[in-house]
Write a protein that holds these residues in place. Sequence first.
Motif, PDB file in Angstrom:
ATOM      1  N   SER A 610     -42.694   1.457  25.290  1.00  0.00           N
ATOM      2  CA  SER A 610     -42.938   2.794  25.817  1.00  0.00           C
ATOM      3  C   SER A 610     -43.130   2.669  27.323  1.00  0.00           C
ATOM      4  O   SER A 610     -43.496   1.607  27.819  1.00  0.00           O
ATOM      5  CB  SER A 610     -44.168   3.412  25.154  1.00  0.00           C
ATOM      6  OG  SER A 610     -45.330   2.667  25.470  1.00  0.00           O
ATOM      7  N   TYR A 611     -42.934   3.765  28.074  1.00  0.00           N
ATOM      8  CA  TYR A 611     -43.021   3.611  29.525  1.00  0.00           C
ATOM      9  C   TYR A 611     -43.387   4.919  30.201  1.00  0.00           C
ATOM     10  O   TYR A 611     -43.249   6.007  29.648  1.00  0.00           O
ATOM     11  CB  TYR A 611     -41.709   3.069  30.100  1.00  0.00           C
ATOM     12  CG  TYR A 611     -40.494   3.955  29.914  1.00  0.00           C
ATOM     13  CD1 TYR A 611     -40.075   4.831  30.922  1.00  0.00           C
ATOM     14  CD2 TYR A 611     -39.740   3.901  28.738  1.00  0.00           C
ATOM     15  CE1 TYR A 611     -38.957   5.629  30.764  1.00  0.00           C
ATOM     16  CE2 TYR A 611     -38.621   4.693  28.564  1.00  0.00           C
ATOM     17  CZ  TYR A 611     -38.231   5.555  29.582  1.00  0.00           C
ATOM     18  OH  TYR A 611     -37.119   6.358  29.418  1.00  0.00           O
ATOM     19  N   TRP A 612     -43.925   4.757  31.434  1.00  0.00           N
ATOM     20  CA  TRP A 612     -44.161   5.876  32.331  1.00  0.00           C
ATOM     21  C   TRP A 612     -42.981   6.008  33.270  1.00  0.00           C
ATOM     22  O   TRP A 612     -42.452   5.015  33.778  1.00  0.00           O
ATOM     23  CB  TRP A 612     -45.426   5.638  33.156  1.00  0.00           C
ATOM     24  CG  TRP A 612     -45.536   6.547  34.360  1.00  0.00           C
ATOM     25  CD1 TRP A 612     -45.745   7.885  34.361  1.00  0.00           C
ATOM     26  CD2 TRP A 612     -45.406   6.167  35.739  1.00  0.00           C
ATOM     27  NE1 TRP A 612     -45.773   8.382  35.637  1.00  0.00           N
ATOM     28  CE2 TRP A 612     -45.574   7.343  36.519  1.00  0.00           C
ATOM     29  CE3 TRP A 612     -45.182   4.948  36.397  1.00  0.00           C
ATOM     30  CZ2 TRP A 612     -45.511   7.339  37.903  1.00  0.00           C
ATOM     31  CZ3 TRP A 612     -45.128   4.950  37.770  1.00  0.00           C
ATOM     32  CH2 TRP A 612     -45.289   6.126  38.517  1.00  0.00           C
ATOM     33  N   GLU A 613     -42.587   7.264  33.492  1.00  0.00           N
ATOM     34  CA  GLU A 613     -41.566   7.549  34.493  1.00  0.00           C
ATOM     35  C   GLU A 613     -42.048   8.711  35.331  1.00  0.00           C
ATOM     36  O   GLU A 613     -42.475   9.745  34.814  1.00  0.00           O
ATOM     37  CB  GLU A 613     -40.232   7.893  33.837  1.00  0.00           C
ATOM     38  CG  GLU A 613     -39.115   8.172  34.842  1.00  0.00           C
ATOM     39  CD  GLU A 613     -37.767   8.371  34.161  1.00  0.00           C
ATOM     40  OE1 GLU A 613     -37.381   7.479  33.392  1.00  0.00           O
ATOM     41  OE2 GLU A 613     -37.145   9.436  34.368  1.00  0.00           O
ATOM     42  N   SER A 614     -41.971   8.556  36.645  1.00  0.00           N
ATOM     43  CA  SER A 614     -42.444   9.595  37.554  1.00  0.00           C
ATOM     44  C   SER A 614     -41.460  10.754  37.615  1.00  0.00           C
ATOM     45  O   SER A 614     -40.366  10.712  37.028  1.00  0.00           O
ATOM     46  CB  SER A 614     -42.631   9.005  38.951  1.00  0.00           C
ATOM     47  OG  SER A 614     -41.365   8.804  39.565  1.00  0.00           O
ATOM     48  N   ALA A 615     -41.852  11.786  38.340  1.00  0.00           N
ATOM     49  CA  ALA A 615     -40.913  12.853  38.659  1.00  0.00           C
ATOM     50  C   ALA A 615     -39.702  12.254  39.371  1.00  0.00           C
ATOM     51  O   ALA A 615     -39.821  11.325  40.170  1.00  0.00           O
ATOM     52  CB  ALA A 615     -41.588  13.893  39.539  1.00  0.00           C
ATOM     53  N   ASN A 616     -38.529  12.748  39.083  1.00  0.00           N
ATOM     54  CA  ASN A 616     -37.293  12.206  39.644  1.00  0.00           C
ATOM     55  C   ASN A 616     -37.009  12.768  41.032  1.00  0.00           C
ATOM     56  O   ASN A 616     -37.400  13.893  41.360  1.00  0.00           O
ATOM     57  CB  ASN A 616     -36.122  12.535  38.718  1.00  0.00           C
ATOM     58  CG  ASN A 616     -36.124  11.708  37.432  1.00  0.00           C
ATOM     59  OD1 ASN A 616     -35.143  11.673  36.695  1.00  0.00           O
ATOM     60  ND2 ASN A 616     -37.230  11.034  37.135  1.00  0.00           N
ATOM     61  N   ASN A 617     -36.347  11.917  41.818  1.00  0.00           N
ATOM     62  CA  ASN A 617     -35.867  12.312  43.148  1.00  0.00           C
ATOM     63  C   ASN A 617     -36.997  12.821  44.039  1.00  0.00           C
ATOM     64  O   ASN A 617     -36.847  13.816  44.768  1.00  0.00           O
ATOM     65  CB  ASN A 617     -34.777  13.394  43.028  1.00  0.00           C
ATOM     66  CG  ASN A 617     -33.584  12.914  42.230  1.00  0.00           C
ATOM     67  OD1 ASN A 617     -32.927  11.926  42.596  1.00  0.00           O
ATOM     68  ND2 ASN A 617     -33.326  13.587  41.109  1.00  0.00           N
ATOM     69  N   ALA A 618     -38.143  12.135  43.970  1.00  0.00           N
ATOM     70  CA  ALA A 618     -39.298  12.598  44.749  1.00  0.00           C
ATOM     71  C   ALA A 618     -40.138  11.423  45.228  1.00  0.00           C
ATOM     72  O   ALA A 618     -41.362  11.443  45.131  1.00  0.00           O
ATOM     73  CB  ALA A 618     -40.143  13.556  43.912  1.00  0.00           C
ATOM     74  N   PHE A 619     -39.508  10.375  45.750  1.00  0.00           N
ATOM     75  CA  PHE A 619     -40.268   9.233  46.284  1.00  0.00           C
ATOM     76  C   PHE A 619     -41.032   9.655  47.542  1.00  0.00           C
ATOM     77  O   PHE A 619     -40.573  10.541  48.284  1.00  0.00           O
ATOM     78  CB  PHE A 619     -39.311   8.081  46.627  1.00  0.00           C
ATOM     79  CG  PHE A 619     -38.738   7.388  45.425  1.00  0.00           C
ATOM     80  CD1 PHE A 619     -39.556   6.732  44.524  1.00  0.00           C
ATOM     81  CD2 PHE A 619     -37.362   7.389  45.200  1.00  0.00           C
ATOM     82  CE1 PHE A 619     -39.014   6.086  43.427  1.00  0.00           C
ATOM     83  CE2 PHE A 619     -36.821   6.741  44.109  1.00  0.00           C
ATOM     84  CZ  PHE A 619     -37.645   6.093  43.215  1.00  0.00           C
ATOM     85  N   PRO A 706     -33.710   7.140  40.038  1.00  0.00           N
ATOM     86  CA  PRO A 706     -34.401   7.817  41.147  1.00  0.00           C
ATOM     87  C   PRO A 706     -35.855   8.202  40.814  1.00  0.00           C
ATOM     88  O   PRO A 706     -36.280   9.345  41.017  1.00  0.00           O
ATOM     89  CB  PRO A 706     -33.532   9.052  41.376  1.00  0.00           C
ATOM     90  CG  PRO A 706     -32.977   9.363  40.024  1.00  0.00           C
ATOM     91  CD  PRO A 706     -32.704   8.034  39.396  1.00  0.00           C
ATOM     92  N   ALA A 707     -36.584   7.250  40.274  1.00  0.00           N
ATOM     93  CA  ALA A 707     -37.984   7.503  39.905  1.00  0.00           C
ATOM     94  C   ALA A 707     -38.697   6.166  39.777  1.00  0.00           C
ATOM     95  O   ALA A 707     -38.066   5.106  39.623  1.00  0.00           O
ATOM     96  CB  ALA A 707     -38.070   8.273  38.586  1.00  0.00           C
ATOM     97  N   ALA A 708     -40.030   6.220  39.826  1.00  0.00           N
ATOM     98  CA  ALA A 708     -40.836   5.028  39.541  1.00  0.00           C
ATOM     99  C   ALA A 708     -40.942   4.858  38.042  1.00  0.00           C
ATOM    100  O   ALA A 708     -41.081   5.839  37.298  1.00  0.00           O
ATOM    101  CB  ALA A 708     -42.222   5.174  40.160  1.00  0.00           C
ATOM    102  N   GLN A 709     -40.912   3.590  37.581  1.00  0.00           N
ATOM    103  CA  GLN A 709     -40.928   3.316  36.148  1.00  0.00           C
ATOM    104  C   GLN A 709     -41.720   2.047  35.859  1.00  0.00           C
ATOM    105  O   GLN A 709     -41.497   1.014  36.499  1.00  0.00           O
ATOM    106  CB  GLN A 709     -39.489   3.131  35.618  1.00  0.00           C
ATOM    107  CG  GLN A 709     -38.590   4.354  35.775  1.00  0.00           C
ATOM    108  CD  GLN A 709     -37.139   4.006  35.473  1.00  0.00           C
ATOM    109  OE1 GLN A 709     -36.604   3.004  35.973  1.00  0.00           O
ATOM    110  NE2 GLN A 709     -36.492   4.831  34.651  1.00  0.00           N
TER     111      GLN A 709
END
Length: 719
Positions: A610-619, A706-709
């Motif tokens: 399982s994993y966390w993924e941040s909002a996309n395209n928003a570094f 395009p997100a933190a994971q």
Amino acid sequence: MHGSVRSMSVAITVALSAGLLAATAPTAHAAAGATLPFTSVEAESAGTTGTRIGPDYTQGTLASEASGRQAVRLDAGRRVEFTVPRAANAVNLAYSVPDGQSGTLNVYVNGTRLAKTLPVTSKYSYIDTSWIPGARTHHFFDNARLLLGQNLQAGDKVAFESTGTQVTVDVADFEQAAAATGQPAGSVSVTSKGADPTGNGDSTQAFRDAISAAQGGVVWIPPGEYRLTSSLSGVQNVTLQGAGHWHSVVRTSRFIDQSGSSGNVHVKDFAVIGEVTERVDSSPDNFVNGSLGPGSSVSGMWLQHLKVGLWLTGNNDNLVVENNRFLDMTADGLNLNGNARGVRVRNNFLRNQGDDALAMWSLYALDTNSSFENNTVTQPNLANGIAIYGGTDIAVRNNLVSDTNALGSGIAISNQKFLDPFFPLSGTITVDGNTLVRTGAMNPNWNHPMGALRVDSYDSAINATVNITDTTITDSPYSAFEFVSGGGQGYPVRNVTVNGATVRNTGTVVVQAEAQGAATFRNVTATGVGAAGVYNCPYPASSGTFALTDGGGNSGWNTTWSDCSTWPQPGQGNPDPDPNRNLAKGRPATATGSQDVYTPGKAVDGDANSYWESANNAFPQSFTVDLGSAEPVRRLVLKLPPQTAWQARTQTVTVLGSTDGSTYSTVVGAQGYRFDPASGNTATVTLPGTGLRYLRLSVSANTGWPAAQFSEVEAYRTS
């Protein structure tokens, strides 16, 4: 009410050695407790030729039920001499004698022996309640009072000497008893209806006749002793008034027993002393059993040797119970047993109750908008000092509770129902300005301790708003605040705020969290913590987590007990945890954003799939984990799911750290970390090992998406 059995997988044996906990009372909250007409002096602080016993917190021992957990044992000819702390002409003595024995104490004033002696007996002690799980023989102490026949000043000496029977003396209460008051004009005296003030004759019918004759007025109980052989009923629209509880005494185990009343009943200024020697729950051996009706009051009473002082059902709207003394009950001092509306219980003194000293129990109907305020509760020898079982918009304010024994906390806020229909906690529960001294106890059913202040989702989730403010907890033998689902079902405890608390010399931990749920702590300071700041091990283990939110201003309890397979022992200190333990696993995690179901908790759940993924395209995006206490982290292991479906990628990560969750500094500057399924899809970050509670990973780029994971963020003490 008493606690029932909860199965637990871990059992412990607790032994509290003498001297482990301070026996002196703390400086209390300025408004905590009742304003009392007497001053108490502990026997262990007095001069004596006897033997001091205690301190001892072990269930079933004599010292464990004593005030301050210490007392003085007098064999024949031995004495204890008190220095009178104030002007006084009367004394009440808390004592114990061996089971089956009775005797007398000689009384000396400034070295001169009085002609009168003080009788002592075990008749009302040594109560067995085998039907209550976890109970042992208890209720060892009793109280005896005496008018000294002279006026004493501060600094005078009063001594008690055993005449043969071994007597253990606990505490002496000195007061200036007021002279008997006169008969109110227009009142109906019970003696005018044939009551016998010598106590030889049966005055029951005389009391009934006086009540009938005085409707809308006052029944006068002159100085003397009156014996009633059965209870009174049909009491309404009348005042029952004595000349003061030192002067007007009614001898009965059942005073008023009625299911309803039109109200306006006022009972004041006399003593009701019973002959209850065992606890029989099917018998209404109470001062008041049932209802006094709306707009009633009870004040200035001395209540002793009953099963319960007031067991209130039916309509008691806006009842006021104030300025009374409850001594030596075999069960509760007072229980609002459902349907209490606007009841105020305030400025009472309760010692040596055999169950909850003060309780609200929302059985059959809600207790609503009622309160326990400015009461002093000491030595309940089974169950809690103050207990709230269900109800809505309830307040527990400015009470002083000390020396609870088995199966009890100082204050319990609980959804334990015992019977149905039960109405759980709702609305706002206010617990404000209370002082708890040497409260909390070992629960033999759970095989682990109960905290000084307990919030318990025993039979259902707690969804009420529970505000605990301005609390002082001193010398708790175990924990200060406990959050538990005592029935073992793992119901959550929610919506709790603890704001403003001083904790001194707690035996184990400040927070004992054993249920899923959440609480916010602000301005909670602790000194003299015995083992660790927090025990956070919800039961059952699969039930969920308990989130402690640091609202700021907390100090002295930022460590966490490291091993949920063992219970901390009083004064033990926190053992060294497994050096290879992942410090981040299961800890609270947050992020600047999440994509769909890929929430921050997925990165600390121990599952690399399982994993966390941040909002996309928003570094840049950040992930933060609270380790619970400052830890010397030397190594981070960052993971992505190991499946080959994940392409190799590089994430640019900056590691930041904080001790308070608000101010962060850079621990490791921005670097690219390679994640490749061919080598396990992991990356390792080396840290310097400085103490950090909060770890934050700020991700500014990801070549694969395009997100933190992260599927796991693991933190270790080892390099």
